[in-house]
Motif scaffolding. Structure first.
Motif, PDB file in Angstrom:
ATOM      1  N   UNK A 282    -104.751 -51.587 -21.586  1.00 49.08           N
ATOM      2  CA  UNK A 282    -103.473 -51.362 -20.930  1.00 49.08           C
ATOM      3  C   UNK A 282    -103.410 -52.094 -19.607  1.00 49.08           C
ATOM      4  N   UNK A 283    -104.503 -52.101 -18.865  1.00 46.17           N
ATOM      5  CA  UNK A 283    -104.528 -52.832 -17.600  1.00 46.17           C
ATOM      6  C   UNK A 283    -104.307 -54.308 -17.830  1.00 46.17           C
ATOM      7  N   UNK A 284    -104.890 -54.857 -18.901  1.00 40.90           N
ATOM      8  CA  UNK A 284    -104.698 -56.271 -19.209  1.00 40.90           C
ATOM      9  C   UNK A 284    -103.239 -56.562 -19.542  1.00 40.90           C
ATOM     10  N   UNK A 285    -102.614 -55.697 -20.360  1.00 40.18           N
ATOM     11  CA  UNK A 285    -101.238 -55.932 -20.782  1.00 40.18           C
ATOM     12  C   UNK A 285    -100.251 -55.737 -19.643  1.00 40.18           C
ATOM     13  N   UNK A 286    -100.566 -54.873 -18.657  1.00 38.44           N
ATOM     14  CA  UNK A 286     -99.666 -54.605 -17.542  1.00 38.44           C
ATOM     15  C   UNK A 286     -99.867 -55.574 -16.388  1.00 38.44           C
ATOM     16  N   UNK A 287    -100.749 -56.560 -16.545  1.00 38.64           N
ATOM     17  CA  UNK A 287    -101.084 -57.405 -15.396  1.00 38.64           C
ATOM     18  C   UNK A 287    -100.819 -58.876 -15.655  1.00 38.64           C
ATOM     19  N   UNK A 288     -99.590 -59.238 -16.150  1.00 39.45           N
ATOM     20  CA  UNK A 288     -99.331 -60.668 -16.349  1.00 39.45           C
ATOM     21  C   UNK A 288     -99.243 -61.414 -15.032  1.00 39.45           C
ATOM     22  N   UNK A 289     -98.922 -60.644 -13.918  1.00 40.42           N
ATOM     23  CA  UNK A 289     -98.781 -61.307 -12.636  1.00 40.42           C
ATOM     24  C   UNK A 289    -100.122 -61.529 -11.951  1.00 40.42           C
ATOM     25  N   UNK A 290    -101.188 -60.968 -12.473  1.00 36.15           N
ATOM     26  CA  UNK A 290    -102.493 -61.138 -11.855  1.00 36.15           C
ATOM     27  C   UNK A 290    -102.943 -62.592 -11.924  1.00 36.15           C
ATOM     28  N   UNK A 291    -103.795 -62.984 -10.975  1.00 31.34           N
ATOM     29  CA  UNK A 291    -104.361 -64.332 -11.002  1.00 31.34           C
ATOM     30  C   UNK A 291    -105.238 -64.493 -12.237  1.00 31.34           C
ATOM     31  N   UNK A 292    -105.372 -65.724 -12.745  1.00 38.48           N
ATOM     32  CA  UNK A 292    -106.184 -65.939 -13.951  1.00 38.48           C
ATOM     33  C   UNK A 292    -107.612 -65.415 -13.797  1.00 38.48           C
ATOM     34  N   UNK A 293    -108.197 -65.561 -12.591  1.00 41.98           N
ATOM     35  CA  UNK A 293    -109.563 -65.084 -12.390  1.00 41.98           C
ATOM     36  C   UNK A 293    -109.682 -63.584 -12.576  1.00 41.98           C
ATOM     37  N   UNK A 294    -108.680 -62.830 -12.063  1.00 41.90           N
ATOM     38  CA  UNK A 294    -108.703 -61.375 -12.220  1.00 41.90           C
ATOM     39  C   UNK A 294    -108.480 -60.984 -13.675  1.00 41.90           C
ATOM     40  N   UNK A 295    -107.582 -61.686 -14.372  1.00 42.65           N
ATOM     41  CA  UNK A 295    -107.341 -61.385 -15.789  1.00 42.65           C
ATOM     42  C   UNK A 295    -108.581 -61.683 -16.626  1.00 42.65           C
ATOM     43  N   UNK A 296    -109.276 -62.777 -16.276  1.00 36.84           N
ATOM     44  CA  UNK A 296    -110.511 -63.092 -16.986  1.00 36.84           C
ATOM     45  C   UNK A 296    -111.557 -62.011 -16.738  1.00 36.84           C
ATOM     46  N   UNK A 297    -111.663 -61.548 -15.477  1.00 39.69           N
ATOM     47  CA  UNK A 297    -112.640 -60.492 -15.162  1.00 39.69           C
ATOM     48  C   UNK A 297    -112.334 -59.213 -15.931  1.00 39.69           C
ATOM     49  N   UNK A 298    -111.036 -58.871 -16.073  1.00 35.93           N
ATOM     50  CA  UNK A 298    -110.661 -57.693 -16.856  1.00 35.93           C
ATOM     51  C   UNK A 298    -111.112 -57.827 -18.309  1.00 35.93           C
ATOM     52  N   UNK A 299    -110.906 -59.031 -18.869  1.00 41.13           N
ATOM     53  CA  UNK A 299    -111.289 -59.260 -20.262  1.00 41.13           C
ATOM     54  C   UNK A 299    -112.805 -59.183 -20.427  1.00 41.13           C
ATOM     55  N   UNK A 300    -113.542 -59.828 -19.519  1.00 36.01           N
ATOM     56  CA  UNK A 300    -115.005 -59.807 -19.613  1.00 36.01           C
ATOM     57  C   UNK A 300    -115.535 -58.392 -19.444  1.00 36.01           C
TER      58      UNK A 300
ATOM     59  N   UNK B  24    -113.994 -55.623 -20.228  1.00 34.37           N
ATOM     60  CA  UNK B  24    -113.737 -54.861 -21.454  1.00 34.37           C
ATOM     61  C   UNK B  24    -114.749 -55.215 -22.530  1.00 34.37           C
ATOM     62  N   UNK B  25    -115.092 -56.496 -22.633  1.00 41.81           N
ATOM     63  CA  UNK B  25    -116.133 -56.873 -23.607  1.00 41.81           C
ATOM     64  C   UNK B  25    -117.407 -56.078 -23.345  1.00 41.81           C
ATOM     65  N   UNK B  26    -117.766 -55.993 -22.067  1.00 37.46           N
ATOM     66  CA  UNK B  26    -119.012 -55.282 -21.731  1.00 37.46           C
ATOM     67  C   UNK B  26    -118.884 -53.787 -22.022  1.00 37.46           C
ATOM     68  N   UNK B  27    -117.751 -53.188 -21.631  1.00 35.71           N
ATOM     69  CA  UNK B  27    -117.586 -51.743 -21.819  1.00 35.71           C
ATOM     70  C   UNK B  27    -117.533 -51.366 -23.295  1.00 35.71           C
ATOM     71  N   UNK B  28    -116.993 -52.248 -24.139  1.00 37.58           N
ATOM     72  CA  UNK B  28    -116.863 -51.935 -25.564  1.00 37.58           C
ATOM     73  C   UNK B  28    -118.057 -52.417 -26.387  1.00 37.58           C
TER      74      UNK B  28
END
Length: 355
Positions: free
Chosen positions: A3-21, A23-27
């Protein structure tokens, strides 16, 4: 996290990448029922420090993860295959953004130092502008300073040329001069021009699991026609096979795999190769901390790409093939497992060798 990833299109690419990475670790481990690796263990597998990894996984204070780390995290954490390309795109966007926002006196996206007051478009390594652009700036603003600096440099140039020639001569001599006292291929009077910085590891019979090195040894023995279990345990079965191999190759038959035995066991393999020799290469590549390599026994284009990355990283000829020098570097660079290896967790008993 999704949900954080989907709600954050305005985030900088670096922050969006960190969110994705993150989530990979948490899952990680949830799909297979395994345990999620700790950040300390994961950092060790990737060959980076834990603080750096934490920054890669922190969307509030992200550090731009390079493409190699993104791909290695994807492989190590067994993230969904469909998410690798979006992660690469975010990685490229983050690197481009950091290049546009580079601070004065900081490092650019390419790692060059940008000095305060340097002319835009200047070569970051020297702080000087390219021919034409820099001359126009100096002529319009302080042409006298530019001419006076050129006059001061003139007496220095001949001396600098002499010093550079002398240093270059030393470097060339060091490259082509033979290593004295080391015969090449046993031919009297011939010498090798280079020596590997590594030494072949010594494996001997032990009760403990010796992990990937021992499994690679067992694959190599099977490639030479023996039938030993590829379980990482150097027991009597493996020792007897090593002793028989040594006798057949006129080596000291002591049952230990060392500097004389390994070079006889390994063979050059590359794209199109298959079998036990390839299984050994892939086992070793999978455990050097650069991300997962599929252990299939087929030397695929992906295996060749992994091999070229390893060779570039360790200053070897980038051929994509496993020659004796690459085998040696792979064996030396093996990492201890962060926990029980998969082949121990799955059955509780070492598996039998497979074709």
């Amino acid at each position: 996290m999704r949900e954080q990833e989907s709600r954050a299109p305005e985030r900088a690419p670096g922050a969006r990448l960190a969110l994705l990475l993150r989530r990979w670790w948490e899952e990680a481990g949830s799909a297979t029922g395994g345990a999620r690796p700790t950040q300390q263990a994961l950092a060790a597998r990737l060959g980076i420090d834990q603080t750096t990894l934490s920054r890669y996984l922190n969307p509030k204070h992200p550090l731009n993860a390079p493409p190699r780390v993104v791909e290695a995290l994807h492989a190590q954490l067994r993230a969904p295959a469909a998410e690798l390309e979006p992660a690469r795109a975010l990685c490229r966007a983050a690197l481009e953004e950091s290049g546009r926002q580079r601070p004065a006196g900081g490092r650019t996206a390419t790692g060059h130092v940008e000095r305060p007051g340097a002319t835009p478009g200047a070569d970051d390594s020297t702080g000087t502008a390219p021919t034409g652009a820099g001359d126009a700036v100096r002529a319009g603003g302080n042409g006298g300073w530019g001419r006076s600096r050129s006059r001061r440099l003139l007496p220095v140039l001949p001396a600098s040329a002499v010093v550079l020639s002398f240093v270059a001569g030393i470097a060339v001599h060091a490259l082509v001069a033979p290593v004295r006292g080391v015969p090449a291929d046993g031919v009297p009077g011939a010498f090798r021009v280079s020596e590997s910085p590594y030494e072949w590891p010594l494996l001997r019979m032990k009760k403990e699991d010796q992990y990937t090195r021992a499994r690679a040894l067992q694959h190599l023995l099977n490639a030479h026609g023996y039938k030993v279990r590829t379980d990482g345990f150097f027991g009597a079965e493996t020792r007897d096979a090593v002793m028989d191999f040594q006798r057949k190759h006129h080596l000291v038959s002591d049952g230990k795999a060392g500097r004389d035995t390994w070079p006889e066991l390994v063979k050059t393999v590359g794209p199109g190769s298959s079998g036990y020799m390839v299984l050994a290469v892939q086992e070793l590549l999978d455990n050097v901390g650069q991300g997962g390599t599929v252990v299939s026994g087929q030397y695929t284009a992906v295996t060749a790409d992994d091999m070229r990355f390893f060779q570039r990283t360790h200053h070897l000829p980038v051929t994509g093939r496993a020659d004796p020098d690459t085998w040696l570097a792979l064996l030396v660079r093996q990492r201890p497992p962060a926990g029980a290896p998969a082949y121990q967790r799955s059955t509780g008993m070492p598996p039998s060798p497979s074709a």
